[in-house]
Design a protein around this motif. Structure first.
Motif, PDB file in Angstrom:
ATOM      1  N   THR A   1       9.049   3.257  -6.090  1.00 35.25           N
ATOM      2  CA  THR A   1       8.688   3.828  -4.899  1.00 35.25           C
ATOM      3  C   THR A   1       8.610   5.888  -4.247  1.00 35.25           C
ATOM      4  N   ARG A   2       8.272   6.072  -3.107  1.00 31.49           N
ATOM      5  CA  ARG A   2       8.210   7.264  -2.110  1.00 31.49           C
ATOM      6  C   ARG A   2       9.167   8.040  -1.670  1.00 31.49           C
ATOM      7  N   PRO A   3      10.344   8.994  -1.422  1.00 27.43           N
ATOM      8  CA  PRO A   3      11.265   9.290  -0.932  1.00 27.43           C
ATOM      9  C   PRO A   3      11.112   8.871  -0.022  1.00 27.43           C
TER      10      PRO A   3
ATOM     11  N   THR B   1       0.554  -0.689  -0.420  1.00 22.66           N
ATOM     12  CA  THR B   1       0.103   0.015  -0.215  1.00 22.66           C
ATOM     13  C   THR B   1       1.307   1.180  -0.271  1.00 22.66           C
ATOM     14  N   CYS B   2       0.675   2.339   0.411  1.00 22.31           N
ATOM     15  CA  CYS B   2       0.809   3.209   0.502  1.00 22.31           C
ATOM     16  C   CYS B   2       1.642   4.127   2.261  1.00 22.31           C
TER      17      CYS B   2
ATOM     18  N   TRP C   1      17.230   0.252 -10.164  1.00 26.34           N
ATOM     19  CA  TRP C   1      17.289   1.404 -10.600  1.00 26.34           C
ATOM     20  C   TRP C   1      15.525   1.793  -9.119  1.00 26.34           C
ATOM     21  N   ILE C   2      15.475   3.421  -8.875  1.00 20.68           N
ATOM     22  CA  ILE C   2      15.158   3.074  -7.747  1.00 20.68           C
ATOM     23  C   ILE C   2      14.389   4.888  -9.283  1.00 20.68           C
ATOM     24  N   GLU C   3      12.701   4.641  -8.752  1.00 20.75           N
ATOM     25  CA  GLU C   3      11.496   5.773  -9.553  1.00 20.75           C
ATOM     26  C   GLU C   3      10.879   6.417  -8.323  1.00 20.75           C
TER      27      GLU C   3
ATOM     28  N   THR D   1       3.428   1.584  -3.321  1.00 19.17           N
ATOM     29  CA  THR D   1       5.209   2.266  -2.678  1.00 19.17           C
ATOM     30  C   THR D   1       5.137   1.036  -2.543  1.00 19.17           C
ATOM     31  N   ASN D   2       6.066   0.499  -3.399  1.00 19.48           N
ATOM     32  CA  ASN D   2       7.111  -0.578  -3.683  1.00 19.48           C
ATOM     33  C   ASN D   2       8.325  -0.835  -2.905  1.00 19.48           C
TER      34      ASN D   2
END
Length: 307
Positions: free
Chosen positions: A122-124, A33-34, A145-147, A93-94
């Motif tokens: 994901t989120r910072p 989830t997030c 890779w992180i997006e 959010t992974n």
């Protein structure tokens, strides 16, 4: 041309140069989830986010990662010969799970010998020290890779879309990831309500001076069953037509550091959910028009960046 037939540093070009062949993305769902939904950072998610957490094209969380990869391969190889893949954790959010669960999911993905890259959206604010340590470890096995979903640098717009973190959090996340040698890709949304062309270009200029390796440029989509759709119904805000968007997008491309790989120039949200703009549903037409505009106007990535 420097990037083959295209006038910008495309993801396709980068992958062929790096791996010697075309690499295809398989979108995965890790069943997370997030923090912007469960109350840690907010509730309801970002204002534009769909019920599937921007993972509308991802696999089913009811299937294992191996099963999702196998299904993705089956769909892709039915159309063309494919030998290399990116395992892309897309939905929600992974990195928002206990680190041992993350380890299990990620290791299952990269255990496939045909998976060349592990890509994680994901989120910072979801990159704790334990998660960073895991990502650094995995990056020694296969490229990670992180997006990061930045969308805009402007606090008022970030508040309106309910992003839920400050710009300083993003900056620290980039520093931490780059210290581990991890590729950073930044997602931006163009034509958010209240964002002038000048403000959008300020976001581009800001990112030019950050240590990032990739960018996604996407026009805002209004999708059914989102809070943004409710806002649009009550107070319709400006959404550009295709010609206006392409003209401004080309301005962004010419302004962008040519070392940054462009992962996306438009978007194609699910047709059954898309309220506006409807013209984005024909992605091929949009891209063909974009490429023609770049050529006819002698525009290439970095032209304005170099002055």
């Amino acid at each position: 041309m420097r990037w083959g037939e295209k006038r910008y540093h495309s993801l396709d070009f980068y992958l062929k140069e790096t791996f010697g062949e075309k690499v295809y993305k398989i979108t995965l769902n890790g069943g997370m989830t997030c923090p912007n939904r469960d109350g840690r950072a907010g509730k309801g998610g970002c204002i534009f986010c769909s019920a599937k957490g921007s993972g509308d094209f991802a696999g089913s969380a009811h299937s294992s990662i191996s099963e999702q990869i196998a299904h993705g391969k089956e769909e892709l190889t039915g159309k063309r010969p494919v030998h290399s893949y990116i395992a892309y954790f897309q939905a929600f959010t992974n990195t928002y799970a206990p680190v041992e669960r993350l380890r299990s999911l990620y290791m299952e993905a990269i255990a496939d010998p045909e998976v060349k890259v592990l890509s994680i959206a994901t989120r910072p604010d979801c990159l704790g020290e334990d998660v960073l340590s895991l990502l650094g470890e995995l990056n020694q096995i296969k490229p990670v890779w992180i997006e990061l979903g930045l969308q805009t640098i402007h606090p008022d717009t970030a508040s309106f879309i309910r992003r839920g973190y400050k710009l300083s959090v993003f900056e620290q996340a980039v520093r931490s990831l780059r210290a581990l040698g991890i590729t950073v890709i930044v997602h931006t949304i163009l034509f958010l309500p209240g964002e002038s062309e000048e403000r959008m270009l300020q976001t581009i200029d800001y990112l030019n001076h950050m240590d990032i390796q990739g960018i996604k440029l996407q026009l805002l989509h209004v999708l059914k069953d989102t809070d943004l759709a409710g806002e649009y119904a009550k107070h319709p805000f400006y959404i550009p037509d295709m010609d206006t968007y392409i003209r401004f997008l080309c301005t962004c491309v010419s302004r962008l550091n040519p070392e940054i790989v462009i992962h996306r120039l438009t978007g194609d949200g699910p047709k059954e959910l898309l309220i506006a703009p409807q013209w984005t549903s024909n992605k091929r037409t949009v891209l063909n028009t974009l490429h023609r505009y770049l050529k006819e106007n002698d525009i290439w990535q970095g032209k304005e960046y170099y002055g």
